[in-house]
Scaffold this motif. Structure first.
Motif, mmCIF file in Angstrom:
data_model
loop_
_atom_site.group_PDB
_atom_site.id
_atom_site.type_symbol
_atom_site.label_atom_id
_atom_site.label_comp_id
_atom_site.label_asym_id
_atom_site.label_seq_id
_atom_site.Cartn_x
_atom_site.Cartn_y
_atom_site.Cartn_z
ATOM 1 N N SER A 222 0.841 -1.200 0.000
ATOM 2 C CA SER A 222 0.000 0.000 0.000
ATOM 3 C C SER A 222 0.871 1.243 0.000
ATOM 4 O O SER A 222 2.014 1.227 0.480
ATOM 5 N N THR A 224 0.812 5.382 1.063
ATOM 6 C CA THR A 224 0.192 6.517 1.742
ATOM 7 C C THR A 224 0.958 7.769 1.365
ATOM 8 O O THR A 224 2.193 7.807 1.481
ATOM 9 N N ASP A 240 -3.816 -0.653 -0.826
ATOM 10 C CA ASP A 240 -4.612 0.574 -0.830
ATOM 11 C C ASP A 240 -3.748 1.781 -1.198
ATOM 12 O O ASP A 240 -2.526 1.771 -1.064
ATOM 13 N N VAL A 242 -3.780 5.936 -0.313
ATOM 14 C CA VAL A 242 -4.345 7.024 0.481
ATOM 15 C C VAL A 242 -3.505 8.267 0.240
ATOM 16 O O VAL A 242 -2.278 8.220 0.308
ATOM 17 N N ARG A 244 -3.482 12.512 1.379
ATOM 18 C CA ARG A 244 -4.106 13.578 2.178
ATOM 19 C C ARG A 244 -3.725 14.971 1.682
ATOM 20 O O ARG A 244 -4.313 15.960 2.102
ATOM 21 N N SER A 260 -8.440 6.493 -1.382
ATOM 22 C CA SER A 260 -9.016 7.632 -0.665
ATOM 23 C C SER A 260 -8.137 8.849 -0.899
ATOM 24 O O SER A 260 -7.016 8.926 -0.383
ATOM 25 N N THR A 262 -8.213 12.742 -0.318
ATOM 26 C CA THR A 262 -8.987 13.740 0.425
ATOM 27 C C THR A 262 -8.491 15.168 0.221
ATOM 28 O O THR A 262 -9.117 16.101 0.711
#
Length: 304
Positions: A222, A224, A240, A242, A244, A260, A262
């Motif tokens: 994953s 991030t 995944d 992610v 931010r 995700s 955001t």
């Protein structure tokens, strides 16, 4: 990292040869099925990409994506020139070479400097900032006129003279992560499988996988993203994703896990998102992404 901004500064470098048009078109048609509307067969994990495939880092090229499907969350506007025709369209760079679109894609070599990108007789002007740049260029084409989408073309300064770090699958994931903790760092992954999770904390960083037409870089883990203006290209991510930070972007990638995003803004071009998907709601450019309305049907095999 979108539009005319840099994916790291580049100060020159040499060009490698773009493969012959007919061979590239055949391979693009087969390999892009894995990232397009139909399924693909054999996984390409862990193998080398032949010299006659794709755009290797060091080549100077434009990847034209003609009349991409506009995803519903797209909020940066649609050129009035957008049409339905995608295949068999001649794309020529002057100076440079030419290609014919397969599944909406044409790959043309061009030198650094000002060029004219001719899409079946409709001219577009663009400046390639340095030798070794690869440029993703979504193009709206009506049959008589053409235009770029907002937040594009997207520049990747991945020539060896750019200061990029070139890694192969023997590199520990801790090393990959350490490089991506530096602001404005460019990391180019050679074909193969990279195992582990990473967090990208640097700003303005680029993680670039070679062999995007063959999905030749597999990230078995994953990712991030904590930094801003981070861009990913040409990756198969088994876990995944992610992000931010604002101005995140991803192109020509496959994510088998959940996504995700955001932050605000960013460009998302020609991806397959297999799991749950959250995308930016403002100033976002989303084109040709499967797993995002209206391309809700996922390609078989790649998301199984």
């Amino acid at each position: 990292m979108i539009g005319t901004s840099n994916a790291g500064e580049q100060q020159g470098g040499s060009s490698s040869v773009i493969p012959p048009r007919a061979l590239r078109a055949r391979r693009a048609l087969l390999a892009l099925a894995c990232i397009g509307a139909v399924g693909c067969g054999e996984e390409t994990t862990g193998r080398d990409v032949p010299d006659d495939v794709d755009v290797r880092a060091g080549a100077t090229a434009i990847v034209a994506i003609v009349n991409p499907v506009v995803n519903t969350p797209h909020t940066t506007g649609v050129p009035v020139e957008l049409g339905d025709e995608r295949d068999g369209i001649d794309v020529t760079a002057t100076p440079g070479d030419s290609d014919v679109t397969s599944d909406g894609i044409a790959v043309v070599g061009a030198p650094a400097g000002g060029i004219e990108l001719d899409v079946a007789g409709a001219p577009l002007s663009h400046t390639i900032q340095a030798e070794g740049d690869v440029v993703d260029a979504p193009v709206a084409f009506s049959g008589s006129a053409a235009a770029f989408f907002d937040n594009t073309p997207i520049r990747y300064a991945v020539g060896e003279a750019s200061g990029a770090i070139f890694l192969d699958p023997t590199a520990p994931m801790a090393e990959v992560e350490a490089h991506l903790a530096e602001d404005d760092r460019i990391v180019v992954l050679r074909p193969g499988t990279y195992t582990g999770n990473i967090t990208i904390t640097g700003k303005g960083t680029l993680l670039y996988g070679e062999g995007f037409l063959d999905r030749a870089v597999v990230f078995d883990g994953s990712i991030t993203v904590a930094g801003e203006a981070v861009r990913l290209r040409g990756l198969t991510i088994t876990g995944d994703l992610v992000s931010r930070g604002n101005n995140f972007g991803i192109s020509f990638s496959l994510v088998r896990g959940d996504v995700s995003i955001t932050g605000n803004s960013g460009a998302f071009v020609r991806n397959v998102f297999c799991g749950e998907m959250v995308v930016p709601s403002s100033n976002a450019t989303l084109l040709d992404n499967h797993g995002v309305t209206p391309l809700d049907d996922l390609p078989p095999i790649v998301c199984d």
